[in-house]
Scaffold this active site. Structure first.
Site, mmCIF file in Angstrom:
data_model
loop_
_atom_site.group_PDB
_atom_site.id
_atom_site.type_symbol
_atom_site.label_atom_id
_atom_site.label_comp_id
_atom_site.label_asym_id
_atom_site.label_seq_id
_atom_site.Cartn_x
_atom_site.Cartn_y
_atom_site.Cartn_z
ATOM 1 C CE LYS A 83 -4.310 1.005 2.413
ATOM 2 N NZ LYS A 83 -4.941 0.882 3.733
HETATM 3 C C1 E4P Z 1 -8.365 1.640 3.723
HETATM 4 O O1 E4P Z 1 -7.564 0.829 3.281
HETATM 5 C C2 E4P Z 1 -8.184 2.340 5.004
HETATM 6 O O2 E4P Z 1 -7.495 1.496 5.902
HETATM 7 C C3 E4P Z 1 -9.476 2.689 5.688
HETATM 8 O O3 E4P Z 1 -10.594 2.337 4.927
HETATM 9 C C4 E4P Z 1 -9.505 4.033 6.319
HETATM 10 O O4 E4P Z 1 -10.757 4.239 6.927
HETATM 11 P P1 E4P Z 1 -11.030 5.385 8.005
HETATM 12 O O5 E4P Z 1 -11.262 6.663 7.263
HETATM 13 O O6 E4P Z 1 -12.277 4.941 8.716
HETATM 14 O O7 E4P Z 1 -9.825 5.450 8.896
#
Ligand code: E4P
Length: 215
Positions: A83
């Site tokens: 990522k």
């Molecule tokens: C995606 O890969 C992220 O980890 C995640 O969806 C972030 O979500 P949040 O905005 O609730 O922290």
């Protein structure tokens, strides 16, 4: 639509697997920090639970470090997806890792042209953050729809991974828009199944079943 679980909590991941709906996992540094485990250990443990893509986030401020970290992360298991943030350095690293055959999930996407750039850099997944846009009174779901249209226009293979999901309506709208994947917090998974009329109807059928004469 594929369902990924957005967590680094291995108990939640096992529970989602037991439900039969685990297609993959996304993590981020915040979620891994909450797990209290070492980064590489928790990613390896998650990869043992699922054969689906497991996103592990590289953290750096330059492409060289992202690439080095990405190559190390990819050694943990064959289903690791690296990522990377949607920054200039992140996209440089996305191109290099993708050319190496390593899958990349480009994260923190907040506008359609960013998603276009990620696809051009070879991303396997693009992660538009719906909830965080809704939090600032912007329509997160419109972003999903526009990215899908752009990708369809040019037949990009990059999969749209609806992220930052907060409630079932986000999942429903992302599915209607044609998102390839939704990454869902475990707390939302149960809510996708429940409906009070289902519970009421089920209770009545169970009660009435008792009144049916047995032969
Ligand atoms: C995606 O890969 C992220 O980890 C995640 O969806 C972030 O979500 P949040 O905005 O609730 O922290």
């Amino acid at each position: 639509m594929k369902f990924f679980i957005d967590t680094a909590d291995t108990t939640e991941i096992r529970d989602a697997k037991a439900l039969g709906l685990l297609d993959g996992v996304t993590t981020n540094p915040t979620l891994v920090a909450k797990s209290g485990k070492k980064f590489h250990d928790v990613i390896a443990e998650i990869c043992d639970i699922t054969e689906g893509p497991v996103s592990a986030e590289a953290v750096a401020d330059n492409a060289e470090d992202f690439i080095a970290q990405g190559r190390e992360l990819a050694k943990i298991a064959k289903n690791v997806v690296v990522k990377l943030p949607l920054t200039t350095e992140g996209l440089k690293a996305c191109r290099a890792l993708s050319d190496d055959g390593i899958g990349v999930n480009v994260t923190l996407c907040f506008q359609p042209v960013q998603a276009l750039m990620a696809a051009k850099a070879g991303a396997r997944f693009i992660s538009p953050f719906i909830g965080r846009l809704d939090d600032i009174s912007t329509d997160g779901m419109q972003l999903i729809a526009e990215i899908i249209q752009i990708y369809d226009n040019y037949m990009f293979d990059t999969e749209v991974l609806a992220a930052s999901i907060r409630h079932p309506l986000h999942v429903q709208q992302a599915a209607l828009a044609g998102a390839h994947v939704a990454t869902i917090p475990f707390s939302v998974v149960g809510k996708l199944i429940q409906h009070p009329l289902t519970d009421l109807g089920n209770a009545r059928f169970m009660e009435d079943f008792k009144n049916i004469p047995r032969t």
